[in-house]
Design a protein around this motif. Structure first.
Motif, PDB file in Angstrom:
ATOM      1  N   HIS A   1      95.028 -84.872 -44.602  1.00 21.35           N
ATOM      2  CA  HIS A   1      94.046 -85.372 -43.624  1.00 21.35           C
ATOM      3  C   HIS A   1      93.646 -84.296 -42.618  1.00 21.35           C
ATOM      4  CE1 HIS A   1      93.631 -89.770 -44.315  1.00 21.35           C
ATOM      5  NE2 HIS A   1      94.744 -89.581 -45.018  1.00 21.35           N
ATOM      6  N   CYS A   2      94.577 -83.339 -42.351  1.00 20.33           N
ATOM      7  CA  CYS A   2      94.293 -82.333 -41.309  1.00 20.33           C
ATOM      8  C   CYS A   2      93.141 -81.428 -41.734  1.00 20.33           C
ATOM      9  CB  CYS A   2      95.548 -81.485 -41.050  1.00 20.33           C
ATOM     10  SG  CYS A   2      95.243 -80.146 -39.893  1.00 20.33           S
ATOM     11  N   LYS A   3      92.182 -81.211 -40.823  1.00 22.84           N
ATOM     12  CA  LYS A   3      91.036 -80.335 -41.122  1.00 22.84           C
ATOM     13  C   LYS A   3      91.115 -79.048 -40.314  1.00 22.84           C
ATOM     14  CE  LYS A   3      88.057 -84.289 -42.179  1.00 22.84           C
ATOM     15  NZ  LYS A   3      87.088 -85.233 -41.574  1.00 22.84           N
ATOM     16  N   GLY A   4      92.292 -78.769 -39.762  1.00 22.18           N
ATOM     17  CA  GLY A   4      92.478 -77.490 -39.082  1.00 22.18           C
ATOM     18  C   GLY A   4      91.610 -77.322 -37.848  1.00 22.18           C
ATOM     19  N   CYS A   5      91.335 -78.425 -37.146  1.00 20.79           N
ATOM     20  CA  CYS A   5      90.407 -78.310 -35.998  1.00 20.79           C
ATOM     21  C   CYS A   5      91.100 -77.775 -34.743  1.00 20.79           C
ATOM     22  CB  CYS A   5      89.779 -79.665 -35.681  1.00 20.79           C
ATOM     23  SG  CYS A   5      90.857 -80.802 -34.801  1.00 20.79           S
ATOM     24  N   GLU A   6      92.442 -77.784 -34.753  1.00 23.87           N
ATOM     25  CA  GLU A   6      93.243 -77.173 -33.690  1.00 23.87           C
ATOM     26  C   GLU A   6      93.220 -77.915 -32.365  1.00 23.87           C
ATOM     27  OE1 GLU A   6      92.291 -72.704 -35.433  1.00 23.87           O
ATOM     28  OE2 GLU A   6      93.072 -72.924 -33.393  1.00 23.87           O
ATOM     29  N   THR A   7      92.676 -79.137 -32.358  1.00 23.41           N
ATOM     30  CA  THR A   7      92.686 -79.901 -31.100  1.00 23.41           C
ATOM     31  C   THR A   7      94.121 -80.109 -30.623  1.00 23.41           C
ATOM     32  OG1 THR A   7      90.664 -81.042 -31.742  1.00 23.41           O
ATOM     33  CG2 THR A   7      92.011 -82.106 -30.062  1.00 23.41           C
ATOM     34  N   CYS A   8      95.007 -80.438 -31.578  1.00 21.10           N
ATOM     35  CA  CYS A   8      96.402 -80.736 -31.190  1.00 21.10           C
ATOM     36  C   CYS A   8      97.065 -79.507 -30.576  1.00 21.10           C
ATOM     37  CB  CYS A   8      97.181 -81.218 -32.408  1.00 21.10           C
ATOM     38  SG  CYS A   8      97.132 -80.075 -33.809  1.00 21.10           S
ATOM     39  N   VAL A   9      96.754 -78.358 -31.185  1.00 20.52           N
ATOM     40  CA  VAL A   9      97.357 -77.112 -30.685  1.00 20.52           C
ATOM     41  C   VAL A   9      96.976 -76.917 -29.217  1.00 20.52           C
ATOM     42  CG1 VAL A   9      97.364 -74.599 -30.920  1.00 20.52           C
ATOM     43  CG2 VAL A   9      97.330 -76.061 -32.970  1.00 20.52           C
ATOM     44  N   LYS A  10      95.733 -77.246 -28.902  1.00 20.67           N
ATOM     45  CA  LYS A  10      95.217 -77.038 -27.532  1.00 20.67           C
ATOM     46  C   LYS A  10      95.892 -77.983 -26.541  1.00 20.67           C
ATOM     47  CE  LYS A  10      90.932 -78.332 -25.086  1.00 20.67           C
ATOM     48  NZ  LYS A  10      90.552 -77.261 -24.089  1.00 20.67           N
ATOM     49  N   VAL A  11      96.099 -79.256 -26.978  1.00 19.47           N
ATOM     50  CA  VAL A  11      96.513 -80.258 -25.985  1.00 19.47           C
ATOM     51  C   VAL A  11      98.027 -80.387 -25.832  1.00 19.47           C
ATOM     52  CG1 VAL A  11      94.415 -81.624 -26.331  1.00 19.47           C
ATOM     53  CG2 VAL A  11      96.483 -82.150 -27.669  1.00 19.47           C
ATOM     54  N   CYS A  12      98.812 -79.843 -26.768  1.00 22.69           N
ATOM     55  CA  CYS A  12     100.277 -80.048 -26.714  1.00 22.69           C
ATOM     56  C   CYS A  12     100.836 -79.522 -25.389  1.00 22.69           C
ATOM     57  CB  CYS A  12     100.966 -79.316 -27.871  1.00 22.69           C
ATOM     58  SG  CYS A  12     102.777 -79.386 -27.743  1.00 22.69           S
ATOM     59  N   PRO A  13     101.415 -80.419 -24.564  1.00 22.69           N
ATOM     60  CA  PRO A  13     101.924 -79.961 -23.253  1.00 22.69           C
ATOM     61  C   PRO A  13     103.055 -78.955 -23.382  1.00 22.69           C
ATOM     62  CG  PRO A  13     102.593 -82.243 -23.694  1.00 22.69           C
ATOM     63  CD  PRO A  13     101.673 -81.839 -24.805  1.00 22.69           C
TER      64      PRO A  13
ATOM     65  N   ILE B   1      97.388 -88.639 -30.313  1.00 19.79           N
ATOM     66  CA  ILE B   1      96.316 -89.362 -29.621  1.00 19.79           C
ATOM     67  C   ILE B   1      95.008 -88.578 -29.683  1.00 19.79           C
ATOM     68  CG2 ILE B   1      95.523 -89.960 -27.286  1.00 19.79           C
ATOM     69  CD1 ILE B   1      98.437 -90.919 -26.775  1.00 19.79           C
ATOM     70  N   SER B   2      95.143 -87.244 -29.686  1.00 16.29           N
ATOM     71  CA  SER B   2      93.935 -86.411 -29.648  1.00 16.29           C
ATOM     72  C   SER B   2      93.385 -86.100 -31.034  1.00 16.29           C
ATOM     73  CB  SER B   2      94.256 -85.092 -28.932  1.00 16.29           C
ATOM     74  OG  SER B   2      94.838 -85.371 -27.674  1.00 16.29           O
ATOM     75  N   CYS B   3      94.181 -86.333 -32.068  1.00 18.11           N
ATOM     76  CA  CYS B   3      93.770 -85.908 -33.418  1.00 18.11           C
ATOM     77  C   CYS B   3      92.596 -86.731 -33.932  1.00 18.11           C
ATOM     78  CB  CYS B   3      94.952 -86.056 -34.388  1.00 18.11           C
ATOM     79  SG  CYS B   3      94.486 -85.702 -36.093  1.00 18.11           S
TER      80      CYS B   3
ATOM     81  N   PRO C   1      85.393 -81.031 -38.953  1.00 16.30           N
ATOM     82  CA  PRO C   1      86.623 -80.767 -38.196  1.00 16.30           C
ATOM     83  C   PRO C   1      86.337 -80.777 -36.691  1.00 16.30           C
ATOM     84  CG  PRO C   1      86.390 -79.205 -40.014  1.00 16.30           C
ATOM     85  CD  PRO C   1      85.098 -79.973 -39.932  1.00 16.30           C
ATOM     86  N   GLY C   2      87.125 -81.504 -35.940  1.00 19.99           N
ATOM     87  CA  GLY C   2      87.000 -81.498 -34.478  1.00 19.99           C
ATOM     88  C   GLY C   2      86.024 -82.526 -33.950  1.00 19.99           C
ATOM     89  N   CYS C   3      85.284 -83.188 -34.854  1.00 21.49           N
ATOM     90  CA  CYS C   3      84.302 -84.188 -34.381  1.00 21.49           C
ATOM     91  C   CYS C   3      85.066 -85.406 -33.859  1.00 21.49           C
ATOM     92  CB  CYS C   3      83.397 -84.602 -35.534  1.00 21.49           C
ATOM     93  SG  CYS C   3      82.457 -86.091 -35.179  1.00 21.49           S
TER      94      CYS C   3
ATOM     95  N   THR D   1      81.762 -85.154 -29.262  1.00 15.86           N
ATOM     96  CA  THR D   1      81.406 -83.755 -29.580  1.00 15.86           C
ATOM     97  C   THR D   1      80.696 -83.667 -30.926  1.00 15.86           C
ATOM     98  OG1 THR D   1      83.486 -83.437 -30.788  1.00 15.86           O
ATOM     99  CG2 THR D   1      83.499 -82.934 -28.418  1.00 15.86           C
ATOM    100  N   CYS D   2      80.013 -82.513 -31.122  1.00 15.02           N
ATOM    101  CA  CYS D   2      79.394 -82.239 -32.427  1.00 15.02           C
ATOM    102  C   CYS D   2      79.486 -80.727 -32.665  1.00 15.02           C
ATOM    103  CB  CYS D   2      77.941 -82.697 -32.447  1.00 15.02           C
ATOM    104  SG  CYS D   2      77.178 -82.502 -34.087  1.00 15.02           S
ATOM    105  N   PRO D   3      80.701 -80.248 -32.945  1.00 15.99           N
ATOM    106  CA  PRO D   3      80.893 -78.794 -33.057  1.00 15.99           C
ATOM    107  C   PRO D   3      79.862 -78.138 -33.978  1.00 15.99           C
ATOM    108  CG  PRO D   3      82.994 -79.945 -33.223  1.00 15.99           C
ATOM    109  CD  PRO D   3      81.940 -80.993 -33.236  1.00 15.99           C
ATOM    110  N   THR D   4      79.637 -78.762 -35.127  1.00 16.00           N
ATOM    111  CA  THR D   4      78.755 -78.120 -36.120  1.00 16.00           C
ATOM    112  C   THR D   4      77.356 -77.902 -35.561  1.00 16.00           C
ATOM    113  OG1 THR D   4      80.017 -79.134 -37.890  1.00 16.00           O
ATOM    114  CG2 THR D   4      77.768 -78.460 -38.418  1.00 16.00           C
ATOM    115  N   ASN D   5      76.788 -78.990 -34.980  1.00 12.93           N
ATOM    116  CA  ASN D   5      75.390 -78.847 -34.548  1.00 12.93           C
ATOM    117  C   ASN D   5      75.248 -78.282 -33.146  1.00 12.93           C
ATOM    118  OD1 ASN D   5      73.904 -79.849 -36.894  1.00 12.93           O
ATOM    119  ND2 ASN D   5      75.026 -81.755 -36.495  1.00 12.93           N
ATOM    120  N   TRP D   6      76.368 -78.190 -32.427  1.00 15.87           N
ATOM    121  CA  TRP D   6      76.319 -77.488 -31.146  1.00 15.87           C
ATOM    122  C   TRP D   6      76.546 -75.991 -31.362  1.00 15.87           C
ATOM    123  CZ3 TRP D   6      79.885 -80.930 -27.526  1.00 15.87           C
ATOM    124  CH2 TRP D   6      79.259 -82.181 -27.336  1.00 15.87           C
TER     125      TRP D   6
END
Lengths: 77, 258, 363
Positions: free
Chosen positions: A10-22, A56-58, B24-26, B216-221
């Motif tokens: 499921h992970c798409k490597g967007c790195e949101t979790c990496v950013k938010v982990c306290p 929560i952020s994923c 990813p990231g949306c 957010t819309c990473p791709t189109n932003w």
């Protein structure tokens, strides 16, 4: 000892979790999944406090937070 | 897993085990999960119908475990109205993007809100047309470059971004209207509370409810995930202030209307 | 039940209720406003849902939502309003939803006029919206027939899970005539709508009512599935009326709706003068009774087929296709709200009786 399980499918490597982990203990894998994404993993599992913020952020609900032993509920969700 | 292992967080039951098509990231994915969590907590998944829009979230019916209708572009509030009027006992929600709701569907949302239809609308505002490849939307920011505002949105030519929460809160009919965001964990938690409140008001048959979610819309932003999350904070939130714009608890009906 | 003197619009409304349809969404537009006004009073009495939407676009989409519950629902509008509903009608056809839409036609195009016309034939029968779909189209010529077809339409919509359209011109809506409603309404058995309707995913997999099929194979399947329905309609649903058709007739008139009724008056009067003319009146405009028209046209003594419409020759194209040149097909019509009188019709017939090879000139 709390920790997370990342579903590599499921992970798409967007790195949101990496950013938010306290605890800033998450990092991206070196290898890629069959879908071509790097995936998140715990660089230092021992320091995970089970706060659930990564999950929560994923955006892809790829993270489960599990624990054994007592855990303090840090905030209601 | 040994004997007292427990799961502190996992995918809600109403969110299907499907890898979404979102980029990813949306943060559509986060918003989908919040709706699913609320459906689970209110125990209404089996008595709910969602109305999917046209846009990136057209495939929401693959991701949420409720019955679904799929609306023509902009018309979800009308489908929801038609359904709810015949089945007031069922929970009905629409999930719409900014092109769907604030452009082609503006008439439908204004009148559904004004009639006080007992439905819930989740309005995802990401300041661009995502599915069709990044065109300017009614909520595109001044100066924001899109494929149809290549020199940046020129407010003298196309006006300013539309603030839907404020617009709808000007209606006299008591409603629940809140704008939230999901670009930080704290904002996600507050967003969930607003979404839960919206669905609760519907479950009580109380009023029309709409939650506008900055997304957010990473791709189109043309930004990374992190840059996109920051852009919501630095650029969108100042123009689209977060907060509750209308609540049936505090709504006062003007004298003339009585 | 005893006959009641009723305005067409109100009779149509009551007919829907008698057929078990107590859900109605509408938008005001002349010449069918009385339906909404009647329903606003009547539906609360029978516990139905009545709502006047903000536009016909919204109303068409409210129908989609309402029909998805499996309950009966309908709307009435008039030409410009029907144009605004075309997108939602296409969606309902693509999503296999039963719904009834009544078009009390007025003069067009554009804002046109508010007087009776039959100018929406193409829109109704050739599909006013996008995609491979058709509507089952019924055309009453009296208010009693409007009641009967209205009550029938809900069954047909559910039998085929496809929108059904009733088109009447302004007179069908505005005229008053005695009508009779059946004591109790019988319908052939159909599978329950709960097999497909949206009722909440309790004890079953979630259902989705949609017309989106990005996989071309699935969209192709969906369109041929619709095609099969229309082929079945052609086998089972064609309805028409023959009037004073005799072997010796030299002229076959083809006309529908109120126009056909005016032709009947003309035919009756000509009969007294010893001139025998027959009328073929299609009741279903789709499926169109092509074979039946061809059979009548090819009869030995027929010299001319004369199509008469309150339009600039729309149904005539379907008659041309049916007759395929076997006999000359000629046309007489007035539109825009002009309604040809029986005398006008007789005048055209007599011209063809005198010199069958003449072409009829427009007014």
């Amino acid at each position: 000892m709390p920790g997370i399980k990342v579903d590599k499918n499921h992970c798409k490597g967007c790195e949101t979790c990496v950013k938010v982990c306290p605890q800033q203990i998450l990092t991206m894998s070196k290898d890629i999944t069959v879908r071509g994404y790097f995936y998140a993993l715990m660089a230092d599992p021992s320091r995970c406090i089970g706060c659930r913020i990564c999950a929560i952020s994923c955006p892809d609900s790829a993270i489960d937070v599990v624990t054994n032993g007592t855990v303090f509920e840090l905030f209601p969700y | 897993m040994n004997e007292d292992a427990r799961t502190l967080f996992s995918r809600p039951e109403s969110l299907n085990e499907v890898v979404t098509h979102y980029c990813p990231g949306c943060t559509h994915g986060v918003i989908h999960r919040l709706v699913a969590e609320v459906l689970d907590e209110l125990g209404v998944r089996e008595n709910t119908v969602g109305v999917a829009p046209v846009g990136c979230s057209v495939f929401i019916y693959k991701y949420l475990g409720t019955d679904f209708l799929e609306a023509p572009h902009g018309r979800a509030p009308a489908l929801a109205t038609g359904f709810k009027r015949l089945r007031p006992d069922m929970m009905v929600f629409t999930y719409q993007g900014d092109g769907d709701l604030a452009s082609i569907g503006m008439g439908e949302i204004v009148h559904a809100a004004n009639r006080g239809e007992k439905i819930t609308t989740i309005f995802v505002n990401n300041a661009v047309y995502g599915m069709t490849g990044g065109q300017m939307a009614p909520t595109t920011m001044p100066g924001q470059v899109t494929t149809t505002s290549p020199g940046g949105r020129n407010v003298n030519d196309t006006g300013y971004p539309i603030r839907v929460a404020e617009l709808l809160s000007a209606l006299v009919t008591p409603n629940y209207i809140e704008r939230v965001a999901v670009h930080t964990p704290q904002h996600i938690i507050k967003a969930k509370q607003a979404i839960r409140k919206a669905f609760t008001y519907q479950k009580e048959g109380r009023c029309f409810s709409l939650v506008e979610v900055l997304s957010t819309c990473p791709t189109n932003w043309g930004k990374t995930t992190e840059e996109s999350l920051d852009w919501v904070e630095s650029r969108m939130v100042p123009y689209f202030p977060l907060g509750c714009y209308k609540d049936p608890e505090t709504a006062e009906v003007p004298d003339g209307a009585v | 039940m005893a006959k009641i003197l009723m305005k067409g619009n109100e009779a149509i409304a009551e007919a829907a209720i008698k057929a078990g349809c107590v859900n109605y969404f509408c938008y005001p537009i002349t010449p069918q406003n009385e339906v909404g006004e009647y329903m606003a009073r009547r539906l609360p009495e029978v516990g139905g849902a009545f709502l006047q939407g903000e536009s016909e676009v919204a109303v068409g989409n409210m129908l989609f939502g309402a029909a998805s519950t499996g309950q009966r629902v309908f709307t009435t509008s008039s030409s410009p309003g029907i144009s605004l509903m075309q997108e939602s009608i296409s969606y309902m056809a693509g999503a296999h939803l039963p719904v009834v839409i009544v078009n009390i036609m007025r003069g067009g195009p554009g804002l046109g006029g508010i007087l009776p016309a039959q100018s929406d034939y193409f829109q109704a029968t050739k599909g006013g919206g996008h995609g491979d779909y058709r509507l089952l189209v019924l055309a009453p010529s009296t208010i009693q027939e409007a009641v009967d077809l209205m009550m029938l339409s809900f069954h047909l919509a559910e039998k085929y899970r496809n929108p059904v359209m009733i088109i009447g011109d302004g007179m069908i809506g505005q005229m008053m005539e005695p009508v009779e409603f059946p004591e109790h309404h019988e319908e052939p058995e159909l599978p329950s709508n709960d097999l497909w309707a949206i009722t909440g995913a309790k004890g079953r997999e979630p259902r989705v009512i949609k017309s989106l099929f990005l996989d071309p194979k699935l969209l192709d399947d969906n369109s041929w599935n619709l095609y099969d329905k229309y082929a079945r309609m052609e086998r089972e649903e064609i309805r028409f009326e023959s009037y004073r058709i005799k072997p010796k007739n030299k002229i076959l008139i083809v006309s529908y709706g109120t126009m056909a009724r005016i032709c009947q008056t003309a035919i009756d009067e000509l009969e007294k003068d010893g001139v025998s003319v027959g009328l073929f009146r299609p009741i279903t405009l789709f499926p169109f009774p092509s074979k039946q028209i061809a059979k009548e046209a090819k009869k030995k003594n027929i010299e001319n087929v004369l199509v008469i419409e309150m339009s600039t020759a729309q149904m005539k194209e379907d008659v041309d296709l049916a007759v395929l040149g076997a006999k000359p097909v000629k046309f007489y019509g007035e539109t825009g709200g002009l309604v040809p009188s029986p005398d006008a019709v007789k005048e055209q017939i007599m011209k063809l009786i005198k010199n069958p090879n003449d072409e009829l000139k427009r007014r």
